[in-house]
Design an enzyme around this catalytic site. Structure first.
Site, short mmCIF file in Angstrom:
data_model
loop_
_atom_site.label_atom_id
_atom_site.label_comp_id
_atom_site.label_asym_id
_atom_site.label_seq_id
_atom_site.Cartn_x
_atom_site.Cartn_y
_atom_site.Cartn_z
N LYS A 1 -35.15 -52.15 71.72
CA LYS A 1 -36.42 -51.75 72.34
C LYS A 1 -37.52 -52.72 71.92
CE LYS A 1 -38.93 -48.36 70.32
NZ LYS A 1 -40.32 -48.68 70.00
N ASP B 1 -38.59 -48.65 59.80
CA ASP B 1 -38.02 -47.85 60.90
C ASP B 1 -36.71 -47.19 60.53
OD1 ASP B 1 -39.14 -50.04 63.59
OD2 ASP B 1 -40.17 -48.60 62.32
N ARG C 1 -38.03 -42.13 73.81
CA ARG C 1 -38.75 -43.40 73.89
C ARG C 1 -37.93 -44.52 73.26
NH1 ARG C 1 -44.36 -43.50 71.36
NH2 ARG C 1 -43.90 -45.65 71.94
#
Ligand code: EPZ
Length: 421
Positions: free
Chosen positions: A22, A308, A400
């Site tokens: 992403k 993350d 997302r």
């Protein structure tokens, strides 16, 4: 709002294909604004943020076509306006990534100021101050960044902090600037390097890729023909599924991924007792049915342990053997998953930017709420190993950043299903 319900207790096992990253796809799609020729991009992940980016470019008049293999063809010559409106930017902060390319190619940009989000205030001062140094005239008014320039000027930029999208915005802006730009203290995340390789494919002149000093020799235009570029695999999706296997004491093999950009995460999984083998484009993790050992984590910019992956390791530490200490140094408020895990019985003590996790034999399923992308994923991981059912609400956060998470986990044997609103 959709919810996910997970029934814990299954040891995950099986094979999975990893999607494109992403955080590489977003800047690379923004970078197509720089090219005068049509550009084709492959290995695009099927995510809500990608749809938002396509809406963002589409409402500027850019022509986008996507095929069943998730290849996107972009034609930027049909652009009609240079604006990123609030209603799109508020759903995806990374929309700020069109600022650099619009300024560099068209000399004008009107981008809604991205607000903060759950994990922090997320300022963009380094993006703006650096573009001003490159000769942009920037005014922030009524929540919008209004930027203009005749032509950006190359110069030496020393960034106050390591910023991923800041580096990416400036890298894109510098490709068409007059003269040479040197970006010092640049972010070295693999997604930044993937963007740099893509820009060079389009005719940019970038050197120092993979280092913290990027040198960009400005060119008149990027007009290379018949460009096709495949996005690199998602290292955070890879890490998330490795932790899913580790937390459930299972065994997985992840394909179409890159072990060479995950060293810090693989080292910590080995420290937790995982048996890891790798090939050029695959990673296998086997816990041999053993409980993971607690590990200490300190997040920092690449190549150190990625922020993350912090929430996912907090979940694993909650059911590990021993005490694990997790320190978050990148964002000021990235422990919102902790109070949700505490409701599942996790023994975690928060002290400023540190979480002290005392591993326990088990968590108990409970209704929990997702707050941000990676926190949501960590709640799903906790649900995989908790006794009973865990209901994760507000999973639009997950959609997302994770491509079909419930299908992929079910493929590994998890009992998980989506409850439409
Ligand atoms: C990128 O965000 C990622 N997003 C984030 O991933 C990731 O967590 C983050 O980098 C850190 O690796 C994308 O790539 C789309 P930063 P970014 O600028 O670029 C401060 C996910 O889960 N800062 O590297 O917004 C900032 O406040 C997302 O996929 C300034 O002070 O992060 C933070 O403390 C979440 N001024 C630090 O730098 C600035 O102008 C690092 O932020 C810019 C940043």
């Amino acid at each position: 709002m959709d919810k996910l319900i997970i029934t814990g207790g299954t040891q995950l096992s099986g094979e999975l294909r990893i999607s494109g990253a992403k955080n590489a796809a977003l800047p690379i799609m923004a970078a197509t604004l720089l090219c005068e020729q049509p550009v084709s991009i492959g290995n695009i992940p099927h995510l809500h943020d990608i749809t938002t980016t396509m809406q963002l470019l589409g409402q500027m008049g850019i022509q986008l076509t996507i095929d069943e293999k998730m290849n996107i063809e972009v034609v930027s010559s049909t652009i009609t306006k240079y604006e990123a409106p609030y209603d799109l930017v508020k759903t995806m902060r990374a929309s700020i990534l069109v600022l650099g390319p619009l300024l560099a190619r068209f000399g004008e940009a009107h981008v809604s100021l991205p607000g903060g989000c759950a994990i922090g205030t997320r300022p963009v001062d380094i993006h703006l101050d650096s573009l001003i140094k490159m000769g942009a005239d920037i005014r922030v008014e009524a929540g919008y960044i209004h930027a203009k320039t005749r032509r950006l000027q190359g110069c030496r930029l020393v960034l106050d902090k390591v910023t991923v999208t800041g580096t990416e915005n400036l890298l894109m802006a510098a490709t068409l600037a007059e003269g040479t730009t040197i970006i010092e203290n640049a972010a070295k995340e693999p997604e930044v390097s993937d963007l740099a390789h893509f820009l060079n494919e389009m005719g940019a002149k970038i050197s120092g890729i993979d280092t913290d000093i990027l040198t960009i020799e400005g060119v008149e235009k990027l007009a290379a023909k018949d460009i096709h570029y495949d996005i690199l695999p998602d290292r955070i999706e890879t890490g998330t599924y490795l932790v899913a296997a580790a937390i459930t004491r299972g065994k997985v093999k992840l394909k179409d991924t890159r072990p060479d950009i995950l060293d810090a995460v693989l080292d910590k999984l080995k420290e937790a007792g995982a048996d890891i083998t790798t090939g050029k484009d695959w990673i296998q993790l086997d816990m041999h049915g053993k409980q993971p050992k607690a590990v200490n984590i300190r997040t920092a910019p690449y190549p150190a342990f990625p922020t993350d992956m912090q929430a996912q390791f907090t979940a694993m530490n909650s059911v590990a053997e021993g005490v694990g200490i997790i320190t978050e140094t990148v964002f000021e408020n990235r422990f919102m998953h902790v109070q949700e895990m505490q409701r599942m019985g996790a023994d975690i003590q928060l002290e400023s930017n540190t979480a002290i996790c005392k591993g326990s034999e088990g968590l108990t399923g409970a209704p929990v709420m997702a707050t941000d992308l990676r926190a949501s994923a960590s709640l799903v991981l906790a649900g995989l190993v908790a006794t009973g059912d865990t209901l994760v609400d507000r999973i639009y956060h997950i959609d997302r950043g994770y491509d079909h998470i419930e299908e992929k986990l079910a493929q590994l044997g998890a009992t998980i299903r989506r409850i439409p609103k």
